[in-house]
Motif scaffolding. Structure first.
Motif, PDB file in Angstrom:
ATOM      1  N   PRO A  67      -8.590   4.427  -7.084  1.00 30.79           N
ATOM      2  CA  PRO A  67      -7.875   3.165  -7.288  1.00 30.79           C
ATOM      3  C   PRO A  67      -7.989   2.693  -8.738  1.00 30.79           C
ATOM      4  CG  PRO A  67      -9.495   2.978  -5.501  1.00 30.79           C
ATOM      5  CD  PRO A  67      -9.592   4.359  -6.033  1.00 30.79           C
TER       6      PRO A  67
ATOM      7  N   ALA B 127      -5.604   0.462 -12.157  1.00 29.09           N
ATOM      8  CA  ALA B 127      -4.548  -0.512 -12.448  1.00 29.09           C
ATOM      9  C   ALA B 127      -3.569  -0.008 -13.494  1.00 29.09           C
ATOM     10  CB  ALA B 127      -5.177  -1.818 -12.926  1.00 29.09           C
TER      11      ALA B 127
ATOM     12  N   GLN C 278      -3.631   3.290  -2.848  1.00 28.09           N
ATOM     13  CA  GLN C 278      -3.800   1.907  -3.271  1.00 28.09           C
ATOM     14  C   GLN C 278      -3.803   1.824  -4.784  1.00 28.09           C
ATOM     15  OE1 GLN C 278      -7.676   0.170  -2.386  1.00 28.09           O
ATOM     16  NE2 GLN C 278      -8.535   2.192  -2.027  1.00 28.09           N
ATOM     17  N   TYR C 279      -3.162   0.808  -5.291  1.00 22.21           N
ATOM     18  CA  TYR C 279      -3.181   0.598  -6.734  1.00 22.21           C
ATOM     19  C   TYR C 279      -2.822  -0.832  -7.076  1.00 22.21           C
ATOM     20  CZ  TYR C 279       1.831   1.529  -6.123  1.00 22.21           C
ATOM     21  OH  TYR C 279       3.136   1.510  -5.703  1.00 22.21           O
ATOM     22  N   TYR C 280      -3.149  -1.181  -8.285  1.00 24.43           N
ATOM     23  CA  TYR C 280      -2.974  -2.545  -8.749  1.00 24.43           C
ATOM     24  C   TYR C 280      -1.911  -2.558  -9.826  1.00 24.43           C
ATOM     25  CZ  TYR C 280      -4.595  -7.286  -9.777  1.00 24.43           C
ATOM     26  OH  TYR C 280      -4.685  -8.638  -9.930  1.00 24.43           O
ATOM     27  N   ILE C 281      -1.008  -3.509  -9.742  1.00 22.77           N
ATOM     28  CA  ILE C 281       0.066  -3.577 -10.725  1.00 22.77           C
ATOM     29  C   ILE C 281       0.028  -4.895 -11.476  1.00 22.77           C
ATOM     30  CG2 ILE C 281       2.555  -3.809 -10.999  1.00 22.77           C
ATOM     31  CD1 ILE C 281       2.969  -1.682  -9.032  1.00 22.77           C
ATOM     32  N   ILE C 282       0.121  -4.782 -12.782  1.00 25.88           N
ATOM     33  CA  ILE C 282       0.158  -5.978 -13.626  1.00 25.88           C
ATOM     34  C   ILE C 282       1.358  -5.865 -14.545  1.00 25.88           C
ATOM     35  CG2 ILE C 282      -1.131  -7.390 -15.258  1.00 25.88           C
ATOM     36  CD1 ILE C 282      -3.673  -5.945 -14.339  1.00 25.88           C
TER      37      ILE C 282
ATOM     38  N   GLU D 290       3.130 -11.069 -13.825  1.00 26.44           N
ATOM     39  CA  GLU D 290       3.073 -10.741 -12.402  1.00 26.44           C
ATOM     40  C   GLU D 290       1.886  -9.817 -12.152  1.00 26.44           C
ATOM     41  OE1 GLU D 290       6.949  -9.634 -10.382  1.00 26.44           O
ATOM     42  OE2 GLU D 290       7.413  -9.081 -12.437  1.00 26.44           O
ATOM     43  N   GLN D 291       1.288  -9.931 -11.002  1.00 22.94           N
ATOM     44  CA  GLN D 291       0.265  -8.965 -10.623  1.00 22.94           C
ATOM     45  C   GLN D 291       0.111  -8.934  -9.107  1.00 22.94           C
ATOM     46  OE1 GLN D 291      -3.779  -9.985 -11.806  1.00 22.94           O
ATOM     47  NE2 GLN D 291      -3.161 -12.083 -12.190  1.00 22.94           N
ATOM     48  N   TYR D 292      -0.055  -7.747  -8.579  1.00 25.31           N
ATOM     49  CA  TYR D 292      -0.276  -7.633  -7.144  1.00 25.31           C
ATOM     50  C   TYR D 292      -0.910  -6.284  -6.813  1.00 25.31           C
ATOM     51  CZ  TYR D 292       4.233  -5.215  -7.446  1.00 25.31           C
ATOM     52  OH  TYR D 292       5.254  -4.376  -7.794  1.00 25.31           O
ATOM     53  N   TYR D 293      -1.485  -6.255  -5.638  1.00 23.32           N
ATOM     54  CA  TYR D 293      -2.220  -5.088  -5.200  1.00 23.32           C
ATOM     55  C   TYR D 293      -1.467  -4.441  -4.053  1.00 23.32           C
ATOM     56  CZ  TYR D 293      -6.491  -2.401  -4.390  1.00 23.32           C
ATOM     57  OH  TYR D 293      -7.415  -1.397  -4.286  1.00 23.32           O
ATOM     58  N   ILE D 294      -1.345  -3.130  -4.106  1.00 22.67           N
ATOM     59  CA  ILE D 294      -0.609  -2.430  -3.065  1.00 22.67           C
ATOM     60  C   ILE D 294      -1.506  -1.440  -2.341  1.00 22.67           C
ATOM     61  CG2 ILE D 294       1.172  -0.690  -2.657  1.00 22.67           C
ATOM     62  CD1 ILE D 294       2.923  -2.047  -4.563  1.00 22.67           C
ATOM     63  N   ILE D 295      -1.450  -1.491  -1.036  1.00 20.31           N
ATOM     64  CA  ILE D 295      -2.222  -0.559  -0.220  1.00 20.31           C
ATOM     65  C   ILE D 295      -1.275   0.078   0.784  1.00 20.31           C
ATOM     66  CG2 ILE D 295      -4.221  -0.291   1.284  1.00 20.31           C
ATOM     67  CD1 ILE D 295      -5.238  -2.987   0.246  1.00 20.31           C
TER      68      ILE D 295
END
Lengths: 137, 137
Positions: free
Chosen positions: A86, A88, A123-127, B122-127
């Motif tokens: 995991p 970002a 799963q990963y985090y996007i900014i 923007e920021q969010y976490y995807i699983i």
DNA sequence: TCTTTTTTTGTAATGATTACAATTTTGTTT
DNA sequence: AAACAAAATTGTAATCATTACAAAAAAAGA
């Protein structure tokens, strides 16, 4: 690297075909979040019979089982990543560049309610925002 | 809710037009991560002249400035979310459902190296994986 | 009211992704 | 080894979400 690719494939229950090995190996040696087209073009020279459909299907399949990461950062292109730890990704809205951001400490420490009931494949985090350079217009 | 929508728009420097208010208000009253088509169809009855292009443009614009969240979870549809607090989304690979997962504690505690140099919109976490129900095939 | 700017609209084009059926390759059985 | 079955790959055609673009409408300013 080829060995690592074969290992990743078999580990996730996929037969290590010529094409699959090449695709996974490409991801391992290019941490650039490549799109399908790039991967296809780069591999075409060594595998002249390669079909773009194969690249599409293979990547999709692998991502669904968690063998690789499918990054949907922009809404018009799908990117792939061989690094399944995991982590970002920062997308600059101005220059469009995608930057890997290292996360210190365990991302898994995110305490998500009842997360143990879910079986996690990816799963990963996007900014998204402005990178340091683009902030000075 | 209409007032909240107007407030969100002006807060981010957008003029609160009829269409924009309706779109943002829709997001505020429907935390279902709707796609453009759904939003367009739902609003068409109250704004008969509404164009789908407007919905596309407005949502894109708002997301780019961080007034709403653009969720690229799947690679074929873009979803939108009026909730701009960083949070996580779980997508079940089997049934396709998208589930909001509550994060306990501050997501901002994720210590990302040199994050202060980036301007975040923007920021969010995807699983992705299998939801509790689909695990029992 | 007239002019300028902003927003909205509708149609046409784009382009990434998938469906599908045929072909090839791989694995298995006799 | 040959024959068969299963899995993987290929190429083309279709799909469909999104964008480009230019015109029309609405809003703001003078």
């Amino acid at each position: 690297m080829r060995e690592k690719a074969i290992q990743r494939l078999t580990e996730y229950g996929f037969r290590p075909s010529l094409q699959r090995i090449a695709i996974v190996e490409y991801l391992f040696t290019h941490s650039t979040h490549p799109v399908v087209d790039t991967i296809f073009n780069e591999l075409s020279s060594s595998i002249p019979t390669l079909s773009k459909t194969t690249v599409y299907n293979t990547l999709k399949m692998l991502a669904e089982k968690g063998a690789i990461l499918q990054l949907n950062i922009e809404n018009n292109v799908t990117r792939y990543d061989g690094d399944i730890k995991p982590h970002a990704h920062f997308k600059c809205n101005q220059c469009g560049k995608i930057i890997d951001l290292e996360i210190q400490g365990e991302m898994k420490n995110l305490s998500i309610k009842e997360i143990e009931k879910y079986k996690i494949f990816e799963q990963y985090y996007i900014i998204k925002g402005l990178c340091p350079f683009c902030q000075e217009k």
